[in-house]
Write a protein that holds these residues in place. Structure first.
Motif, mmCIF file in Angstrom:
data_model
loop_
_atom_site.group_PDB
_atom_site.id
_atom_site.type_symbol
_atom_site.label_atom_id
_atom_site.label_comp_id
_atom_site.label_asym_id
_atom_site.label_seq_id
_atom_site.Cartn_x
_atom_site.Cartn_y
_atom_site.Cartn_z
ATOM 1 N N HIS A 1 0.862 -1.180 0.000
ATOM 2 C CA HIS A 1 0.000 0.000 0.000
ATOM 3 C C HIS A 1 0.902 1.236 0.000
ATOM 4 C CE1 HIS A 1 -2.916 2.992 1.423
ATOM 5 N NE2 HIS A 1 -3.861 2.141 1.056
ATOM 6 N N PRO A 2 0.467 2.362 -0.605
ATOM 7 C CA PRO A 2 1.303 3.569 -0.617
ATOM 8 C C PRO A 2 1.707 4.067 0.761
ATOM 9 C CG PRO A 2 -0.459 3.771 -2.224
ATOM 10 C CD PRO A 2 -0.733 2.521 -1.439
ATOM 11 N N ASP A 3 0.967 3.673 1.821
ATOM 12 C CA ASP A 3 1.334 4.127 3.158
ATOM 13 C C ASP A 3 2.461 3.309 3.779
ATOM 14 O OD1 ASP A 3 0.185 1.730 3.944
ATOM 15 O OD2 ASP A 3 -1.553 2.639 4.939
ATOM 16 N N GLY A 4 2.958 2.306 3.024
ATOM 17 C CA GLY A 4 4.079 1.512 3.500
ATOM 18 C C GLY A 4 3.699 0.168 4.085
ATOM 19 N N ASN A 5 2.401 -0.089 4.285
ATOM 20 C CA ASN A 5 1.966 -1.383 4.804
ATOM 21 C C ASN A 5 1.946 -2.428 3.703
ATOM 22 O OD1 ASN A 5 1.502 -0.675 7.562
ATOM 23 N ND2 ASN A 5 -0.314 0.461 6.903
ATOM 24 N N VAL A 6 2.091 -3.692 4.100
ATOM 25 C CA VAL A 6 2.186 -4.798 3.140
ATOM 26 C C VAL A 6 1.115 -5.840 3.443
ATOM 27 C CG1 VAL A 6 3.693 -6.536 2.122
ATOM 28 C CG2 VAL A 6 4.682 -4.434 3.053
ATOM 29 N N ALA A 7 0.384 -6.256 2.402
ATOM 30 C CA ALA A 7 -0.665 -7.258 2.555
ATOM 31 C C ALA A 7 -0.276 -8.553 1.838
ATOM 32 C CB ALA A 7 -1.985 -6.737 2.000
ATOM 33 N N THR B 1 -7.605 -7.363 -15.564
ATOM 34 C CA THR B 1 -7.515 -6.997 -14.154
ATOM 35 C C THR B 1 -7.330 -8.249 -13.312
ATOM 36 O OG1 THR B 1 -9.000 -5.104 -14.494
ATOM 37 C CG2 THR B 1 -8.674 -5.850 -12.223
ATOM 38 N N VAL B 2 -6.421 -8.162 -12.354
ATOM 39 C CA VAL B 2 -6.233 -9.237 -11.379
ATOM 40 C C VAL B 2 -6.947 -8.813 -10.094
ATOM 41 C CG1 VAL B 2 -4.576 -10.469 -9.932
ATOM 42 C CG2 VAL B 2 -4.040 -10.014 -12.330
ATOM 43 N N PHE B 3 -7.835 -9.660 -9.611
ATOM 44 C CA PHE B 3 -8.533 -9.429 -8.352
ATOM 45 C C PHE B 3 -7.912 -10.338 -7.297
ATOM 46 C CE2 PHE B 3 -11.417 -8.378 -11.751
ATOM 47 C CZ PHE B 3 -12.064 -7.223 -11.318
ATOM 48 N N ALA B 4 -7.402 -9.737 -6.213
ATOM 49 C CA ALA B 4 -6.732 -10.513 -5.168
ATOM 50 C C ALA B 4 -7.359 -10.219 -3.807
ATOM 51 C CB ALA B 4 -5.246 -10.186 -5.138
ATOM 52 N N ASP B 5 -7.629 -11.282 -3.057
ATOM 53 C CA ASP B 5 -8.173 -11.136 -1.710
ATOM 54 C C ASP B 5 -7.045 -10.894 -0.709
ATOM 55 O OD1 ASP B 5 -10.771 -11.632 -2.607
ATOM 56 O OD2 ASP B 5 -10.529 -13.801 -2.400
ATOM 57 N N ILE B 6 -7.289 -10.011 0.240
ATOM 58 C CA ILE B 6 -6.313 -9.754 1.298
ATOM 59 C C ILE B 6 -6.448 -10.839 2.359
ATOM 60 C CG2 ILE B 6 -5.558 -8.150 3.091
ATOM 61 C CD1 ILE B 6 -6.656 -5.872 1.343
ATOM 62 N N LEU B 7 -5.405 -11.631 2.553
ATOM 63 C CA LEU B 7 -5.430 -12.686 3.567
ATOM 64 C C LEU B 7 -5.118 -12.112 4.943
ATOM 65 C CD1 LEU B 7 -3.559 -15.522 1.624
ATOM 66 C CD2 LEU B 7 -6.022 -15.124 1.796
ATOM 67 N N HIS B 8 -4.055 -11.324 5.018
ATOM 68 C CA HIS B 8 -3.708 -10.647 6.263
ATOM 69 C C HIS B 8 -2.623 -9.607 5.992
ATOM 70 C CE1 HIS B 8 -0.877 -14.101 6.056
ATOM 71 N NE2 HIS B 8 -0.015 -13.231 6.522
ATOM 72 N N TRP B 9 -2.500 -8.680 6.930
ATOM 73 C CA TRP B 9 -1.470 -7.652 6.823
ATOM 74 C C TRP B 9 -0.220 -8.127 7.551
ATOM 75 C CZ3 TRP B 9 -2.013 -3.416 3.795
ATOM 76 C CH2 TRP B 9 -3.308 -3.124 3.335
ATOM 77 N N LEU B 10 0.932 -7.832 6.953
ATOM 78 C CA LEU B 10 2.200 -8.294 7.510
ATOM 79 C C LEU B 10 2.829 -7.238 8.404
ATOM 80 C CD1 LEU B 10 3.827 -9.887 4.335
ATOM 81 C CD2 LEU B 10 2.424 -11.014 6.067
ATOM 82 N N ASP B 11 3.527 -7.705 9.398
ATOM 83 C CA ASP B 11 4.337 -6.826 10.242
ATOM 84 C C ASP B 11 5.734 -6.819 9.645
ATOM 85 O OD1 ASP B 11 5.405 -5.257 12.179
ATOM 86 O OD2 ASP B 11 5.478 -6.821 13.723
ATOM 87 N N SER B 12 5.901 -6.011 8.612
ATOM 88 C CA SER B 12 7.151 -6.014 7.836
ATOM 89 C C SER B 12 7.709 -4.605 7.744
ATOM 90 C CB SER B 12 6.885 -6.566 6.429
ATOM 91 O OG SER B 12 8.002 -6.408 5.591
ATOM 92 N N GLU B 13 8.951 -4.432 8.164
ATOM 93 C CA GLU B 13 9.601 -3.137 8.086
ATOM 94 C C GLU B 13 10.989 -3.300 7.480
ATOM 95 O OE1 GLU B 13 10.334 0.167 7.424
ATOM 96 O OE2 GLU B 13 8.506 0.172 8.653
ATOM 97 N N THR B 14 11.133 -2.843 6.246
ATOM 98 C CA THR B 14 12.410 -2.981 5.552
ATOM 99 C C THR B 14 13.039 -1.630 5.220
ATOM 100 O OG1 THR B 14 11.283 -3.108 3.400
ATOM 101 C CG2 THR B 14 11.736 -5.196 4.532
ATOM 102 N N GLU B 15 12.433 -0.545 5.703
ATOM 103 C CA GLU B 15 12.960 0.773 5.402
ATOM 104 C C GLU B 15 14.051 1.170 6.393
ATOM 105 O OE1 GLU B 15 12.137 2.575 2.566
ATOM 106 O OE2 GLU B 15 11.280 0.591 2.191
ATOM 107 N N SER B 16 14.954 2.005 5.934
ATOM 108 C CA SER B 16 16.047 2.481 6.782
ATOM 109 C C SER B 16 15.498 3.314 7.937
ATOM 110 C CB SER B 16 17.014 3.333 5.956
ATOM 111 O OG SER B 16 17.974 3.968 6.777
#
Length: 250
Positions: free
Chosen positions: A42-48, A59-74
């Motif tokens: 997502h543009p806010d930095g969160n990852v699904a 168009t590809v339609f994808a279901d969100i299974l869950h949001w990840l607790d992922s932080e790879t930014e400096s």
């Protein structure tokens, strides 16, 4: 798992729609089908973590299974300002600086830049530069895509740097001095969340006039080791050093 950066308008509560180049990559390059799992940024930095539900009407339609607790930014915000280099070096720098965690990458028309680009030529290249950093962000599993600006003048660069907390420029004359300032000398003073601006000269280095302007704008001249680095090597040295210190040692 393949990662894609999806624009804000394509997100709904429980699913995401993927179009354009990303649709092409999923369907025609990766040849994914319903049931395949992907990561969507997502543009806010969160990852699904998502699962493809169906593919239709380009168009590809994808279901969100869950949001990840992922932080790879400096933990620090790093801007690399690169004196406009010749050939394909700029695209190489864009790709590698993205992989190494730069949050913003700009280039400027230095006095000793071999090439000269006008606004018309730059406008044609900005879309390609954006594609390079997007693909590099996906490959390196970044949470956000770094900002890429067009070619600036040194004066515009100095004006934009005013809000930064730390400002450095790599100066080859410093590498020849045993008692010169080293980039590492400042690491212990930089805190998490700080903004860092690093200016790198083109193949011919900075002119005396540019050095005077940088110092007048509160840039600190630093050495990047005892050897003279190529223009495309210097930003990678800086980013690697900062990444190691702030992401691995702390």
């Amino acid at each position: 798992m393949q990662r894609y950066f999806i624009q804000k308008g394509n997100w709904q509560d429980d699913h995401v729609t993927i179009t354009g180049d990303d649709y092409h990559h999923i369907v025609n390059v990766m040849r994914m089908e319903p049931g395949a799992e992907i990561l969507c940024n997502h543009p806010d930095g969160n990852v699904a973590h998502c699962k493809i539900a169906k593919v239709e009407n380009e168009t590809v339609f994808a279901d969100i299974l869950h949001w990840l607790d992922s932080e790879t930014e400096s933990p620090i915000s790093i801007t690399i300002a690169q004196g406009l280099p010749k050939g394909d070096k700029w695209e190489f720098i864009l790709q590698k600086a993205t992989e190494l965690g730069a949050s913003r990458i700009v280039t400027f028309q230095a006095e000793r830049s071999v090439v000269k680009w006008d606004d018309k030529k730059v406008s044609k290249k900005i879309a390609r530069w954006g594609k390079i950093v997007k693909e590099a962000s996906e490959q390196s599993h970044r949470n956000q895509i770094p900002t890429v600006d067009g070619v600036l003048s040194l004066q515009a660069l100095l004006e934009e740097s005013q809000s930064y907390q730390w400002k450095f420029f790599a100066y080859e004359e410093e590498a020849r001095e045993q008692q010169s300032s080293k980039l590492h000398d400042y690491f212990s003073k930089i805190n998490k969340g700080d903004t860092v601006f690093v200016c790198i000269g083109p193949e011919g280095g900075f002119s005396v006039n540019e050095v005077e302007q940088l110092k007048a704008a509160s840039f600190q001249a630093v050495r990047l080791g005892p050897r003279i680095l190529r223009t495309e090597t210097a930003p990678l040295y800086v980013l690697s050093s900062l990444s190691y210190y702030f992401e691995e040692m702390r």
